[in-house]
Design a protein around this motif. Structure first.
Motif, PDB file in Angstrom:
ATOM      1  N   PHE A   1       0.830  -1.056   0.033  1.00  0.00           N
ATOM      2  CA  PHE A   1      -0.012   0.028  -0.234  1.00  0.00           C
ATOM      3  C   PHE A   1       0.982   1.320  -0.077  1.00  0.00           C
ATOM      4  O   PHE A   1       0.687   2.238  -0.797  1.00  0.00           O
ATOM      5  CB  PHE A   1      -0.899   0.069   1.153  1.00  0.00           C
ATOM      6  CG  PHE A   1      -2.312  -0.747   1.332  1.00  0.00           C
ATOM      7  CD1 PHE A   1      -3.027  -0.473   0.811  1.00  0.00           C
ATOM      8  CD2 PHE A   1      -1.959  -2.047   1.716  1.00  0.00           C
ATOM      9  CE1 PHE A   1      -4.327  -1.102   0.665  1.00  0.00           C
ATOM     10  CE2 PHE A   1      -3.011  -2.898   1.975  1.00  0.00           C
ATOM     11  CZ  PHE A   1      -4.363  -2.436   1.343  1.00  0.00           C
ATOM     12  N   ILE A   2       1.648   1.162   0.799  1.00  0.00           N
ATOM     13  CA  ILE A   2       2.774   2.363   1.083  1.00  0.00           C
ATOM     14  C   ILE A   2       3.485   2.743  -0.315  1.00  0.00           C
ATOM     15  O   ILE A   2       3.783   3.928  -0.607  1.00  0.00           O
ATOM     16  CB  ILE A   2       3.577   2.092   2.184  1.00  0.00           C
ATOM     17  CG1 ILE A   2       2.901   2.071   3.525  1.00  0.00           C
ATOM     18  CG2 ILE A   2       4.907   3.198   2.323  1.00  0.00           C
ATOM     19  CD1 ILE A   2       3.609   1.794   4.782  1.00  0.00           C
TER      20      ILE A   2
ATOM     21  N   GLU B   1       2.329   2.083  -3.202  1.00  0.00           N
ATOM     22  CA  GLU B   1       1.582   2.711  -4.187  1.00  0.00           C
ATOM     23  C   GLU B   1       1.367   4.259  -3.707  1.00  0.00           C
ATOM     24  O   GLU B   1       1.199   5.163  -4.674  1.00  0.00           O
ATOM     25  CB  GLU B   1       0.235   1.959  -4.021  1.00  0.00           C
ATOM     26  CG  GLU B   1      -0.782   2.513  -5.116  1.00  0.00           C
ATOM     27  CD  GLU B   1      -1.928   1.723  -5.074  1.00  0.00           C
ATOM     28  OE1 GLU B   1      -2.094   0.306  -4.652  1.00  0.00           O
ATOM     29  OE2 GLU B   1      -3.086   1.946  -5.365  1.00  0.00           O
ATOM     30  N   LEU B   2       1.387   4.476  -2.493  1.00  0.00           N
ATOM     31  CA  LEU B   2       0.867   5.831  -2.136  1.00  0.00           C
ATOM     32  C   LEU B   2       2.400   6.902  -1.847  1.00  0.00           C
ATOM     33  O   LEU B   2       2.035   8.101  -1.527  1.00  0.00           O
ATOM     34  CB  LEU B   2       0.160   5.872  -0.799  1.00  0.00           C
ATOM     35  CG  LEU B   2      -1.111   5.066  -0.837  1.00  0.00           C
ATOM     36  CD1 LEU B   2      -1.659   4.911   0.512  1.00  0.00           C
ATOM     37  CD2 LEU B   2      -2.150   5.573  -1.690  1.00  0.00           C
ATOM     38  N   LYS B   3       3.418   6.281  -2.168  1.00  0.00           N
ATOM     39  CA  LYS B   3       4.415   6.914  -1.580  1.00  0.00           C
ATOM     40  C   LYS B   3       4.745   8.444  -2.521  1.00  0.00           C
ATOM     41  O   LYS B   3       4.339   8.571  -3.740  1.00  0.00           O
ATOM     42  CB  LYS B   3       5.690   6.135  -2.207  1.00  0.00           C
ATOM     43  CG  LYS B   3       6.853   6.296  -1.182  1.00  0.00           C
ATOM     44  CD  LYS B   3       7.970   5.423  -1.741  1.00  0.00           C
ATOM     45  CE  LYS B   3       9.316   5.973  -1.272  1.00  0.00           C
ATOM     46  NZ  LYS B   3      10.363   6.130  -2.060  1.00  0.00           N
ATOM     47  N   ALA B   4       5.176   9.192  -1.652  1.00  0.00           N
ATOM     48  CA  ALA B   4       5.485  10.562  -2.214  1.00  0.00           C
ATOM     49  C   ALA B   4       6.577  11.337  -1.815  1.00  0.00           C
ATOM     50  O   ALA B   4       6.335  12.312  -0.935  1.00  0.00           O
ATOM     51  CB  ALA B   4       4.111  11.522  -2.008  1.00  0.00           C
ATOM     52  N   SER B   5       7.660  10.729  -1.869  1.00  0.00           N
ATOM     53  CA  SER B   5       9.215  11.301  -1.444  1.00  0.00           C
ATOM     54  C   SER B   5       9.921  10.646  -1.998  1.00  0.00           C
ATOM     55  O   SER B   5       9.711   9.864  -2.912  1.00  0.00           O
ATOM     56  CB  SER B   5       9.116  11.040   0.021  1.00  0.00           C
ATOM     57  OG  SER B   5       9.153   9.640   0.453  1.00  0.00           O
TER      58      SER B   5
END
Ligand SMILES: Cc1ncc(C[n+]2csc(CCOP(=O)(O)OP(=O)(O)O)c2C)c(N)n1
Ligand code: SF4
Ligand SMILES: [Mg+2]
Lengths: 641, 295
Positions: B288-289, B291-295
């Protein structure tokens, strides 16, 4: 009030790629170490009507929306008409050159109520009938206009990629606006490229097309535009971050919390959560043995709630997820679950109501309904999260509460949280424990007589999953005896009612303070704000600004709404000069509950019921009015298209 | 009830393996009278509860029972949609033509113009045909039996339980208190005696006329369904009991789930561990993480 963030908005017809654009934009900012808060607004139709996404970007954590827009990326004329007045001085508007001649009164999607408003505006301010006239008018406020010849740029892209058919690439206008935006902000374009590639990760060809578009637009803007002062600058961070919506946070929390059956009937703004869960159905497990969540789309919400109860009785952690209209249908099932002490979890996203109301908009009008729904008196727990991080942890916690206390738990959320998106450091979930309460196994039952509803001191009777050997028992919606058989005996009835209800005392005793209330700001000050749910972020930010201006003020976020932590709330409110209740409803429902439970009533109200969440800007102004004695006692907020 | 108990015994099912889910109506209390897990639910909602139980733990033998009002009136939406899923369980409707528990109003199976005892006027609604509805909704075992033919009922229940897929039994049941039209005597044909004075029973068994309800190949399905629907139309003078339709080729809901979750049958929702020995959740959210990663 100084806004220390850069505020970007993309708007256009629903289906024209606003969401995708905002996601790419947000991710690109995230890659540069920036924090983002996004608010998404859309109509209750699938295609054509106005939708927009507001992103706030800052090097510090951003918790809420503000009124300002520094750069408006308008995909169409309506976006300009709707949001031009939000663009801050020295801000900018990106618009297609082909839109400039549009006569605003002829924009086909404008509803008559809104047309009347703008006709008045045009008359009063002597503004002409074309979009260009409007843009010229705002130049008086030092707003920059950046007209982009999208059609020429698309032709250039088509040529470069050897695509003759323009209709295949017109969808990319959204990516072109991102290119122009980042060029104006002088932001590192490689980060935008990375975000585009990530967004279209599964379709390499489309990713390449979009990267080409992004760069052509970026180059165009660098060559043709100047004078825009706002900047987005990378900032170095050494933590891993995620960018997610409340829906996604809840879904992840459910997986963590052991939810293994989720039922739902499609409804805004809940369904995205179930779909996200189903897409990620297989659950990797640290012990190497995969687990899985079964997501079932039922025929209606009646089936959804009762199937979830059935699954919970069989020993699975089970939940259903819905909003107001669906919860209305679940009420009879909720009452059954209460009577049978079923550990049922209902995730409840409030939206604009009554009835179908504002299906895609926000509201907090269902607190009283959640507290009282169901015929008869029975125990339930209502936990309300106030931000996306809490959505995650609470979504896991509610299963512990449901099983420990054997009662339905409503996780009360709202549209603002469901659809807003925010960056966070990756959630640390390593410490989350699964507490199943008193739950007997076949072995523990051996040789004993089992009574499902045995009278005990706490009211909690050890539970057994259907199908367990030695544990045969019964459930019924009728009043029942300890075995679960029907009984109408008055003595048994009294004891059963007391057994079920007294569990609430245990909940109040055992739930830790931070799950009941959270305190922010100067809690000893004579003025205090109370609220619940999504207004939290705007309140905390408003408090921060007011503090800088010298105002002392505290804030209590109520999280456990039922059973109500009256003692703690009373202690926090006693002797305060101003108690300011902030809620997104008309009747100040939390305020009423506080008065009922503590005898103390808020004396100021900040309320909003336009279907749009509160912004930091307007909460700040309202509270300041109250603190400077300029308020009549009730501030009604109205911001937002 | 007797028939249920006998069927369980003959199939060698232990009480704890069975969950009897009932609705609200005269038959609702049956869940309390059989020695097995009993879940007495809400009016019309037996099937959703049963579905949740079965999905959480597919090793359970789940039977849903309810009245005709329960299943074909207030719960009709669930009836139709249950057919779409084909969960491997059994559903029995007690068809007495009336709302027994609420004192005899017309049930959805009472025909137009019929006036039972407590109806102030003849029935203004036409009846729904449960057998036909089950067939077209996707139930894969559709049968009818008669409450006073305990052996037939028991055998039908046994077949329904053994059937792979969703089974429906329309159990004809006289209601001596409120239904003075389709009575025990009426079923026995005592109102129509032949020359020798012998009653001419209305009920007859499909198996005795050589009716073959079994779909053995998909190519037969349409015809078998049409034949079953044709039989389902019979009423009044000759009323068929027995199996109308049976098809085990249709994948069950469990099979459909297993194709997405290969370990579903071994580790269904109710049997997953969720945590380690120290109670820490074992869910690994790293995908999940990612897929949602933003860094
Ligand atoms: C939501 C709801 N509405 C109405 C009732 C009242 N009610 C109880 S039993 C019943 C009808 C029962 O008829 P049927 O299902 O045919 O069962 P029978 O008693 O005939 O066996 C009704 C309407 C109820 N229990 N719940
Ligand atoms: S006789 Fe009729 S009313 Fe009485 S229990 Fe039987 S079905 Fe119900
Ligand atoms: Mg009936």
């Amino acid at each position: 009030m100084v806004v220390d963030s850069v505020n970007w908005m993309a708007g256009g017809a629903q289906g024209s790629g606003v969401d995708t654009a905002a996601n790419i934009f947000g991710k690109a900012c995230g890659y540069g170490g920036l924090h983002v808060f996004g608010r998404r607004e859309y109509h209750s139709n699938i295609k054509g009507l106005h939708s927009y996404f507001h992103l706030r970007i800052s090097s510090r954590e951003v918790l809420a929306n503000v009124n300002d827009v520094d750069l408006l990326a308008a995909f169409d004329a309506e976006t300009v008409v709707r949001h031009l007045n939000e663009v801050s001085p020295e801000g900018g508007v990106i618009i297609g050159t082909h839109q400039l001649g549009t006569k605003v009164m002829e924009i086909p999607t404008l509803p008559p109520e809104f047309k009347a408003e703008i006709a008045k505006f045009m008359k009063e301010n002597g503004v002409g009938e074309t979009l260009n006239d409007w843009l010229e008018h705002t130049k008086q406020r030092n707003v920059h206009v950046f007209p982009v010849p999208y059609m020429d740029l698309l032709a250039e892209i088509g040529e470069k990629l050897g695509i003759a058919q323009m209709s295949k690439i017109t969808r990319m206008i959204n990516v072109l606006t991102i290119g122009v935006s980042f060029a104006l902000f002088k932001y590192d374009r490689t980060l935008a490229e990375k975000a585009v590639r990530e967004t279209f990760a599964e379709k390499a060809k489309i990713a390449e097309m979009n990267v080409t578009a992004l760069n052509i637009a970026y180059d165009y803007a660098m060559a043709h535009f100047d004078g825009f002062k706002h900047r987005l600058e990378k900032s170095a961070v050494n933590e891993e971050r995620i960018f997610l919506t409340g829906n996604q946070a809840v879904a992840m929390g459910k997986v963590l919390g052991g939810c293994r059956v989720q039922t739902y009937y499609p409804i805004t703004p809940a369904a995205d959560e179930s779909e996200f869960l189903e897409a990620n159905q297989i659950i990797r497990s640290r012990n190497g043995e995969d687990e899985a969540i079964v997501v079932i789309q039922t025929e209606d919400e009646i089936a959804a709630v009762n199937a979830a109860s059935g699954a919970a009785l069989a020993g699975a952690r089970a939940a259903t997820s819905t909003s107001g209209p669906g919860f209305s249908l679940m009420v009879e099932g909720l009452s059954w679950a209460g009577n049978n002490e079923v550990p049922l979890v209902i995730t409840y996203y409030q939206r604009g109501a009554p009835s179908t109301g504002l299906p895609t908009r926000h509201g907090q009008g269902d607190l009283r309904f959640a507290v009282h729904a169901g015929h008869g008196e029975f125990a339930r727990i209502i936990l309300a999260s106030g931000d996306i991080r809490e959505c995650f942890y609470d979504a896991a916690k509610v299963f512990n509460l449901a099983e420990k206390y054997q009662m339905p738990v409503i996780h009360l959320l709202d549209k603002a949280m469901a659809n807003c998106s925010q960056t966070y450091p990756v959630f640390d979930y390593s410490k989350f424990k699964i507490e199943r309460g008193e739950f007997l196994t076949e072995k523990e039952l051996e040789g004993k007589e089992y009574r499902r509803f045995r009278f005990t001191e706490t009211g909690i009777s050890p539970r057994v999953a259907l199908g367990t050997k030695n544990g045969v028992h019964w459930h019924t919606g009728d009043e029942h005896n300890e075995f679960g058989h029907i009984s109408e005996e008055p003595l048994n009835r009294r004891l059963m009612v007391e057994k079920r209800m007294k569990k609430l005392e245990l909940v109040l005793k055992e739930v830790p303070l931070e799950d009941k209330l959270k305190f922010y700001g100067d809690i000893n000050a004579e003025n205090i704000v109370v609220s619940w749910g999504s207004p939290k972020g705007a309140i905390i930010e408003a408090l921060g600004i007011l503090k800088q201006e010298g105002f002392r003020l505290g804030f209590i976020q109520v999280r456990l709404l039922h059973p109500f932590p009256a003692e703690e709330v009373k202690k926090a409110l006693e002797g305060k000069k101003r108690i300011i209740d902030v809620e997104d409803n008309y009747t100040a429902q939390l305020g009423g509950i506080i008065r009922e439970a503590t005898g103390i009533a808020p004396n100021y109200y900040v309320l909003k019921y336009t279907g749009r969440p509160v912004t930091t800007t307007e909460v700040y102004k309202a509270i300041k009015n109250i603190l400077t004695d300029k308020s009549s006692g009730k501030e009604v907020l109205t911001f937002g298209a | 009830m007797n028939a249920l108990q006998m069927a369980f015994a003959e199939l060698g099912l232990e009480p704890h393996q069975i969950v009897l889910v009932s609705g609200i109506g005269c038959s609702g209390k049956e869940a309390h009278n059989v020695k097995c897990y009993g879940v007495h639910t809400l009016h019309g909602r037996t099937l959703p509860f049963a579905m949740g139980i079965k999905i959480a733990n597919p090793s359970l033998e789940v039977l849903a029972i309810g009245g005709d009002g329960d299943g074909l009136g207030i719960g009709a939406g669930h009836f139709v949609n249950a057919g779409r899923r084909n969960l491997d369980m059994t559903y029995i409707i007690h068809n007495n033509g009336v709302y027994g528990l609420t004192k005899g109003q017309a049930s959805p199976t009472l025909r137009l113009g019929v006036q039972t005892k407590s109806l102030p006027k003849p029935n203004i609604n036409e009846a729904v045909n449960g057998i036909a509805l089950a067939i077209i909704s996707g139930f894969t075992f559709v049968a009818r039996s008669y409450a006073y033919d305990v052996r037939h009922l028991k055998d039908t229940i046994k077949q329904a339980i053994q059937h792979k897929g969703l089974a429906f039994i329309d159990c004809l049941q006289p209601c001596p208190t409120y239904n003075n039209v389709t009575t025990k005597e009426w079923y026995a044909g005592e109102d129509r005696k032949d020359a020798s004075g012998k009653p001419q029973p209305r009920l007859y068994k499909l198996e005795e006329i050589g009716f073959d309800p079994v779909v053995r190949d998909w190519s037969e399905d349409f015809q078998k369904k049409m034949a079953a629907l044709d039989k389902a139309r019979e009423w009044d003078d000759r009323i068929p009991i027995g199996v109308f339709y049976k098809n085990e080729l249709e994948p069950t809901f469990q099979e459909r789930l297993s194709s997405r979750i290969p370990f579903y049958m071994e580790r269904p929702p109710a049997k997953q561990k969720l945590c380690d020995e120290n109670k820490f959740s074992t869910a690994d959210l790293s995908e999940f993480i990612k897929e949602l990663k933003a860094s």
